[in-house]
Design a protein around this motif. Sequence first.
Motif, PDB file in Angstrom:
ATOM      1  N   HIS A   1       4.503  -1.080  -1.408  1.00  0.00           N
ATOM      2  CA  HIS A   1       5.812  -0.433  -1.356  1.00  0.00           C
ATOM      3  C   HIS A   1       5.782   0.933  -2.036  1.00  0.00           C
ATOM      4  CE1 HIS A   1       9.978   0.446  -2.712  1.00  0.00           C
ATOM      5  NE2 HIS A   1      10.248   0.055  -1.482  1.00  0.00           N
ATOM      6  N   LEU A   2       6.314   1.937  -1.344  1.00  0.00           N
ATOM      7  CA  LEU A   2       6.458   3.285  -1.891  1.00  0.00           C
ATOM      8  C   LEU A   2       7.668   3.945  -1.267  1.00  0.00           C
ATOM      9  CD1 LEU A   2       5.455   5.754  -3.503  1.00  0.00           C
ATOM     10  CD2 LEU A   2       4.109   6.402  -1.490  1.00  0.00           C
ATOM     11  N   ASP A   3       8.641   4.276  -2.088  1.00  0.00           N
ATOM     12  CA  ASP A   3       9.839   4.973  -1.638  1.00  0.00           C
ATOM     13  C   ASP A   3       9.823   6.370  -2.245  1.00  0.00           C
ATOM     14  OD1 ASP A   3      12.286   5.896  -0.874  1.00  0.00           O
ATOM     15  OD2 ASP A   3      13.460   4.310  -1.836  1.00  0.00           O
ATOM     16  N   LEU A   4       9.563   7.373  -1.445  1.00  0.00           N
ATOM     17  CA  LEU A   4       9.467   8.741  -1.942  1.00  0.00           C
ATOM     18  C   LEU A   4      10.807   9.291  -2.415  1.00  0.00           C
ATOM     19  CD1 LEU A   4       6.994  10.268   0.682  1.00  0.00           C
ATOM     20  CD2 LEU A   4       6.476   9.410  -1.609  1.00  0.00           C
ATOM     21  N   ALA A   5      11.892   8.623  -2.061  1.00  0.00           N
ATOM     22  CA  ALA A   5      13.215   9.041  -2.518  1.00  0.00           C
ATOM     23  C   ALA A   5      13.512   8.539  -3.927  1.00  0.00           C
ATOM     24  CB  ALA A   5      14.291   8.546  -1.555  1.00  0.00           C
ATOM     25  N   SER A   6      12.537   7.891  -4.545  1.00  0.00           N
ATOM     26  CA  SER A   6      12.675   7.380  -5.908  1.00  0.00           C
ATOM     27  C   SER A   6      11.426   7.711  -6.701  1.00  0.00           C
ATOM     28  CB  SER A   6      12.904   5.862  -5.899  1.00  0.00           C
ATOM     29  OG  SER A   6      12.749   5.321  -7.200  1.00  0.00           O
ATOM     30  N   LEU A   7      11.568   8.544  -7.726  1.00  0.00           N
ATOM     31  CA  LEU A   7      10.420   8.879  -8.559  1.00  0.00           C
ATOM     32  C   LEU A   7       9.954   7.669  -9.352  1.00  0.00           C
ATOM     33  CD1 LEU A   7      11.411  12.423  -9.885  1.00  0.00           C
ATOM     34  CD2 LEU A   7      10.080  11.818  -7.849  1.00  0.00           C
ATOM     35  N   THR A   8      10.861   6.760  -9.645  1.00  0.00           N
ATOM     36  CA  THR A   8      10.475   5.501 -10.301  1.00  0.00           C
ATOM     37  C   THR A   8       9.518   4.721  -9.422  1.00  0.00           C
ATOM     38  OG1 THR A   8      12.573   5.366 -11.515  1.00  0.00           O
ATOM     39  CG2 THR A   8      11.334   3.324 -11.242  1.00  0.00           C
ATOM     40  N   SER A   9       9.818   4.687  -8.114  1.00  0.00           N
ATOM     41  CA  SER A   9       8.958   3.997  -7.161  1.00  0.00           C
ATOM     42  C   SER A   9       7.592   4.669  -7.075  1.00  0.00           C
ATOM     43  CB  SER A   9       9.611   3.963  -5.781  1.00  0.00           C
ATOM     44  OG  SER A   9       8.754   3.385  -4.817  1.00  0.00           O
ATOM     45  N   VAL A  10       7.570   5.997  -7.088  1.00  0.00           N
ATOM     46  CA  VAL A  10       6.311   6.741  -7.029  1.00  0.00           C
ATOM     47  C   VAL A  10       5.450   6.417  -8.243  1.00  0.00           C
ATOM     48  CG1 VAL A  10       5.268   9.043  -7.064  1.00  0.00           C
ATOM     49  CG2 VAL A  10       7.285   8.615  -5.649  1.00  0.00           C
ATOM     50  N   LYS A  11       6.066   6.433  -9.422  1.00  0.00           N
ATOM     51  CA  LYS A  11       5.326   6.147 -10.659  1.00  0.00           C
ATOM     52  C   LYS A  11       4.826   4.706 -10.682  1.00  0.00           C
ATOM     53  CE  LYS A  11       7.996   9.577 -13.233  1.00  0.00           C
ATOM     54  NZ  LYS A  11       9.077   9.797 -14.234  1.00  0.00           N
ATOM     55  N   LYS A  12       5.652   3.788 -10.214  1.00  0.00           N
ATOM     56  CA  LYS A  12       5.256   2.377 -10.185  1.00  0.00           C
ATOM     57  C   LYS A  12       4.091   2.173  -9.223  1.00  0.00           C
ATOM     58  CE  LYS A  12       6.990  -2.296  -9.293  1.00  0.00           C
ATOM     59  NZ  LYS A  12       8.156  -3.110  -8.836  1.00  0.00           N
ATOM     60  N   PHE A  13       4.175   2.785  -8.058  1.00  0.00           N
ATOM     61  CA  PHE A  13       3.089   2.678  -7.079  1.00  0.00           C
ATOM     62  C   PHE A  13       1.786   3.192  -7.680  1.00  0.00           C
ATOM     63  CE2 PHE A  13       0.318   4.636  -3.967  1.00  0.00           C
ATOM     64  CZ  PHE A  13       0.201   3.666  -2.984  1.00  0.00           C
ATOM     65  N   ALA A  14       1.847   4.372  -8.309  1.00  0.00           N
ATOM     66  CA  ALA A  14       0.637   4.973  -8.881  1.00  0.00           C
ATOM     67  C   ALA A  14       0.075   4.116 -10.012  1.00  0.00           C
ATOM     68  CB  ALA A  14       0.945   6.388  -9.382  1.00  0.00           C
TER      69      ALA A  14
ATOM     70  N   ALA B   1       1.214   2.934   2.412  1.00  0.00           N
ATOM     71  CA  ALA B   1       2.238   3.162   1.390  1.00  0.00           C
ATOM     72  C   ALA B   1       3.546   3.489   2.089  1.00  0.00           C
ATOM     73  CB  ALA B   1       1.817   4.292   0.459  1.00  0.00           C
ATOM     74  N   CYS B   2       4.426   2.497   2.184  1.00  0.00           N
ATOM     75  CA  CYS B   2       5.631   2.626   3.008  1.00  0.00           C
ATOM     76  C   CYS B   2       6.863   2.120   2.265  1.00  0.00           C
ATOM     77  CB  CYS B   2       5.491   1.836   4.305  1.00  0.00           C
ATOM     78  SG  CYS B   2       3.889   1.995   5.114  1.00  0.00           S
TER      79      CYS B   2
ATOM     80  N   GLU C   1       9.453  -2.771   3.867  1.00  0.00           N
ATOM     81  CA  GLU C   1       8.484  -3.857   3.729  1.00  0.00           C
ATOM     82  C   GLU C   1       8.177  -4.532   5.062  1.00  0.00           C
ATOM     83  OE1 GLU C   1       7.775  -8.013   1.193  1.00  0.00           O
ATOM     84  OE2 GLU C   1       9.647  -6.883   0.993  1.00  0.00           O
ATOM     85  N   SER C   2       9.199  -4.856   5.838  1.00  0.00           N
ATOM     86  CA  SER C   2       8.972  -5.582   7.086  1.00  0.00           C
ATOM     87  C   SER C   2       8.153  -4.743   8.066  1.00  0.00           C
ATOM     88  CB  SER C   2      10.305  -5.989   7.719  1.00  0.00           C
ATOM     89  OG  SER C   2      11.090  -4.842   8.029  1.00  0.00           O
ATOM     90  N   ARG C   3       8.463  -3.461   8.166  1.00  0.00           N
ATOM     91  CA  ARG C   3       7.704  -2.582   9.062  1.00  0.00           C
ATOM     92  C   ARG C   3       6.293  -2.338   8.534  1.00  0.00           C
ATOM     93  NH1 ARG C   3      11.465   2.507  10.437  1.00  0.00           N
ATOM     94  NH2 ARG C   3       9.762   2.931  11.901  1.00  0.00           N
ATOM     95  N   GLY C   4       6.176  -2.272   7.208  1.00  0.00           N
ATOM     96  CA  GLY C   4       4.859  -2.079   6.613  1.00  0.00           C
ATOM     97  C   GLY C   4       3.946  -3.266   6.853  1.00  0.00           C
ATOM     98  N   ILE C   5       4.477  -4.457   6.687  1.00  0.00           N
ATOM     99  CA  ILE C   5       3.686  -5.673   6.900  1.00  0.00           C
ATOM    100  C   ILE C   5       3.330  -5.824   8.378  1.00  0.00           C
ATOM    101  CG2 ILE C   5       3.787  -8.197   6.839  1.00  0.00           C
ATOM    102  CD1 ILE C   5       5.405  -7.941   4.246  1.00  0.00           C
TER     103      ILE C   5
END
Length: 321
Positions: free
Chosen positions: A93-106, A66-67, A70-74
Motif C-alpha cells: 500500500h502506498l498513497d501519494l496523497a499522504s506523506l504519512t503513507s509514503v513514510k510508512k511504505f519507505a 506500490a499502489c 488494495e483490491s486493484r493492487g492485489i
Amino acid sequence: MFLLSLIILLIFTYGFLYVYLKLTSGICKCSKHLVGKVVIVTGGNNGIGFETAKDLAERGARVILACRDESRGIAARDKIIATSGNNDVYYRHLDLASLTSVKKFADEFIREEKCLDILINNAGINGSRNVRTEDGLLLGMQTNHFAPFLLTCLLFPLLKSSASGRIINVSSMAHNRATLDLDNLNMEKETEETYSKTHVYAVSKLCNILFTVELSKRLKGTKVTTNSLHPGVVDTDILDEIYFKYVHLLKALAKPLLKNRWEGAQTTIYLAVSPEVENVSGKYFRDCKMVNVGTDQARDVELARKLWEISEKLLNFKSNF
C-alpha cells in the motif's frame, strides 16, 4: 466534388499519421534478465505502470506494486504472476496523497528488503481538483511531485547499496506548457477563478524533470543514475480525468493514433534495463531515445537546485544527499 476530395484528403492524412506514429514509436529491444533485482513501480496496478511491472516480472525481477487501491493492487499482482510465471510479485500500500503513507511504505520497505535496484516513479494524477491533502499540499502537486520526491529520498540508502541503481521519473511533454513560479509552488496564490488543472499538471511534470536534473548532480560519486521520460500520448485511464466540450468525440477520433499501454511503457522499460543508459543520468527520453527538453526552464540547473530546496522546506524534510 470539393467535399468528396476533402474527405479523401482527411482519410489519407489520418492513415498516414497512424502509420507514421506506429513506425516511430520506440520499442525496447533489450532482452536483459533481472533475476535477483528488486524493483518498485508506483501505480503498478494499471496503465503503463502495470505493463512496466509485468515486463520486469517476466525478466525475473522481484517486483513491488506500490499502489493506493488494495483490491486493484492485489488483482494486478495476481494477473502478473499468472502471465509471467514469476511468483516474486507483491502489492504494498502506498498513497501519494499522504506523506504519512509514503513514510510508512519507505520504513517498512527498508526494514523488510535488503536492497533496491530500480525505483520507477510512475504514479500520477491529471485533472486534479483544487483541494489540499492532509499535509496541506495541493493534491496534484503532492501526488505528482512532492510525494515521489520524498519517497526517492527516503529509499536512497537502499538504492545506494545496489550495484547499479536506477531511478526513473515518468514526466510528460506537458512540461512544455508550464511556467514554474517557485514563490507559488504549492499554488497558494490560485483562486477558484484562476485555478487550472492543466496548469497544475504541466508544472508538476516540469518539476519531475527538474528533480531529475538536480538529483543526478547529487548522485555523482555513487552508482545510482536517474532519468526522466515522456511515455507518449497513451490511451490510459488518466485521459478520463480530462474534460472539455466535445472531449468524448475527440477521444474517439484520436484513440487509434494513441499509443496503447504496452507501447507507452516501452521507454520506462528501456531506462530500467538497457545497458545503453547504464552510465547516463539527468537526461530526458522519448521513444527510447534521449531528446532535448522543450523549454528553457526545463534546462535551468539553478532553477532545479532551488526547486529541491523549496520542496524540502514545504515537506519539512532534509535529504541526506
